[in-house]
Design a protein around this motif. Sequence first.
Motif, short mmCIF file in Angstrom:
data_model
loop_
_atom_site.label_atom_id
_atom_site.label_comp_id
_atom_site.label_asym_id
_atom_site.label_seq_id
_atom_site.Cartn_x
_atom_site.Cartn_y
_atom_site.Cartn_z
N GLY A 139 0.72 -1.16 0.05
CA GLY A 139 0.10 -0.07 -0.08
C GLY A 139 0.80 1.29 0.06
O GLY A 139 0.51 2.21 0.64
N LYS A 140 2.08 1.44 -0.65
CA LYS A 140 2.79 2.26 -0.62
C LYS A 140 3.39 2.60 -1.91
O LYS A 140 3.49 1.90 -2.98
CB LYS A 140 4.07 2.14 0.31
N ILE A 141 4.31 3.62 -1.85
CA ILE A 141 5.03 4.06 -3.33
C ILE A 141 6.53 4.04 -2.81
O ILE A 141 6.87 5.03 -2.07
CB ILE A 141 4.56 5.31 -3.99
N PHE A 142 7.46 3.34 -3.63
CA PHE A 142 8.76 3.40 -3.25
C PHE A 142 9.69 4.09 -4.25
O PHE A 142 9.24 4.11 -5.43
CB PHE A 142 9.29 1.83 -3.23
N VAL A 143 10.34 5.02 -3.74
CA VAL A 143 11.03 5.89 -4.63
C VAL A 143 12.69 5.61 -4.81
O VAL A 143 13.26 5.48 -3.37
CB VAL A 143 11.05 7.50 -4.34
N PHE A 144 12.97 5.50 -5.78
CA PHE A 144 14.48 5.36 -5.91
C PHE A 144 15.31 6.42 -6.73
O PHE A 144 14.67 6.87 -7.58
CB PHE A 144 14.91 3.96 -6.61
N ASP A 145 16.42 6.80 -6.35
CA ASP A 145 17.08 7.60 -7.39
C ASP A 145 17.64 6.96 -8.62
O ASP A 145 17.25 5.86 -8.89
CB ASP A 145 18.19 8.49 -6.44
N ALA A 146 18.30 8.02 -9.38
CA ALA A 146 18.49 7.41 -10.76
C ALA A 146 19.63 6.27 -10.74
O ALA A 146 19.60 5.62 -11.63
CB ALA A 146 19.01 8.54 -11.65
N ASN A 147 20.47 6.35 -9.59
CA ASN A 147 21.28 5.16 -9.37
C ASN A 147 20.81 3.95 -8.75
O ASN A 147 21.48 3.02 -8.65
CB ASN A 147 22.38 5.72 -8.74
N GLY A 148 19.43 3.98 -8.52
CA GLY A 148 19.01 2.82 -7.78
C GLY A 148 18.98 2.83 -6.27
O GLY A 148 18.44 1.78 -5.67
N TYR A 150 17.69 3.66 -2.72
CA TYR A 150 16.37 3.95 -2.09
C TYR A 150 16.45 5.08 -1.32
O TYR A 150 17.42 5.76 -0.87
CB TYR A 150 16.28 2.89 -1.09
N GLN A 151 15.20 6.04 -1.73
CA GLN A 151 15.11 7.28 -1.14
C GLN A 151 14.00 7.40 -0.07
O GLN A 151 14.38 7.85 0.92
CB GLN A 151 14.77 8.14 -2.27
N ARG A 152 12.83 6.91 -0.31
CA ARG A 152 11.77 6.92 0.72
C ARG A 152 10.68 6.32 0.27
O ARG A 152 10.38 5.65 -0.88
CB ARG A 152 11.24 8.36 1.01
N ALA A 153 9.65 6.17 1.19
CA ALA A 153 8.25 5.74 0.85
C ALA A 153 7.26 6.37 1.14
O ALA A 153 7.14 7.09 2.08
CB ALA A 153 8.03 4.23 1.76
N ILE A 154 6.36 6.58 -0.23
CA ILE A 154 5.23 7.51 0.15
C ILE A 154 4.19 6.57 0.50
O ILE A 154 3.83 5.68 -0.11
CB ILE A 154 5.05 8.08 -1.32
N GLY A 155 3.47 7.29 1.46
CA GLY A 155 2.23 6.55 2.00
C GLY A 155 2.39 5.61 3.12
O GLY A 155 1.45 4.64 3.71
N SER A 156 3.53 5.52 3.66
CA SER A 156 4.08 4.75 4.85
C SER A 156 3.57 5.29 6.23
O SER A 156 3.62 6.38 6.54
CB SER A 156 5.67 4.47 4.79
N LEU A 157 2.63 4.43 6.72
CA LEU A 157 1.98 4.87 8.06
C LEU A 157 2.73 4.11 9.13
O LEU A 157 3.75 3.21 9.03
CB LEU A 157 0.57 4.37 7.97
N LYS A 158 2.58 4.67 10.45
CA LYS A 158 2.92 4.03 11.45
C LYS A 158 2.58 2.60 11.86
O LYS A 158 1.28 2.35 11.31
CB LYS A 158 2.60 4.83 13.01
#
Length: 347
Positions: A139-148, A150-158
């Motif tokens: 139930g989240k969106i995972f974000v990686f930079d152009a080099n692969g 990991y940056q963050r997860a969007i929609g991550s709840l406690k």
Amino acid sequence: MVLLLALAAAFKPTKQPAEVALAPPDLQLEGGRRLSYERSFSSEFEVKPKRGFWNRVLDFVAGEPDFKRLVRPYSVATDSRGRIIVTDPGAVGVHVFDFQNKKYKFLTRDEDAKDPMLAPQCVAVDASDNLYVTDSEAGKIFVFDANGKYQRAIGSLKGGEGYFKRPTGIAVDSKAQRIYVTDTLRNKIFMLDMQGSVLQTIGKNGSAEGEFNYPTELHLDGDNLMVVDAMNFRVQVLDRSGTFRFAIGTIGDSTGTMFRPKGIGVDSEGDLYVVDGLWGMVQVFNRQGELLYYFGSRGTQAGEFQLPAGLSIDRQDRIFVVDSFNRRIQVFHYYGAGKWSRAGGSQ
């Protein structure tokens, strides 16, 4: 000497399996246009440089490298570097194929991570080649930079839960700094800012204009936001604020209709490509909803599909189709009128 001769015999270069069948003939279209089959690929091995004699000797002693392969690929996108990004819920990760530089990466988030990746679904790329991957189970969106990285997860709840019920399609508007994501089980599209805050929701359950019944894939094309409205058997086209513009497709069991619409894309001439997962084909429509042509059928040969899913078209009009059950990506090339000669060269 005997040992060296034996090793030389053991490590003679071996030919990789050829295509299951000869490439299908070019599809000749109206006005000198044509569609050509280029190739398929399915593993890390096809990206890496050929291994030399001593590397093969080392493989014999230490064991061959464990090359990553597509398991159950779903979605595909390309970036400005020409890399091909493929989500794979079967492998629980994302493959990044860089044929130009002979490089490969596999992106994942293991179970020990704070936000583990569980079922990567669709992928989008922004103007800086950052990757945005929906995870339908987490139930989240995972974000990686152009080099692969990991940056963050969007929609991550406690507590490790995700905000979305089932995020599927995703598109990124870098200029306006907006992220669009379908929540299939909520029958809505969420418009987010780049930090993940909800700015607007679009649509509700129904079959009228601007309503959805299990929306899945998304595609941004100019001012248009294209939405696969799966169980209404159509593609709806909205403006970027969510206002309905037009729709393509009706339910049916013949060409020109849709039954299991999946991936979508737009070529340089503005025509809309829609994968039909059940029939194993890609149909191409104009903006008036008229069928222009189609390609593919169910099967395992080159140019055939079994449960095709994602689709992406790059700036050169190369068409990447996720042939999911055959565990491969098939690549086609569209040559439009006035841009390419019939031999495929630039004019």
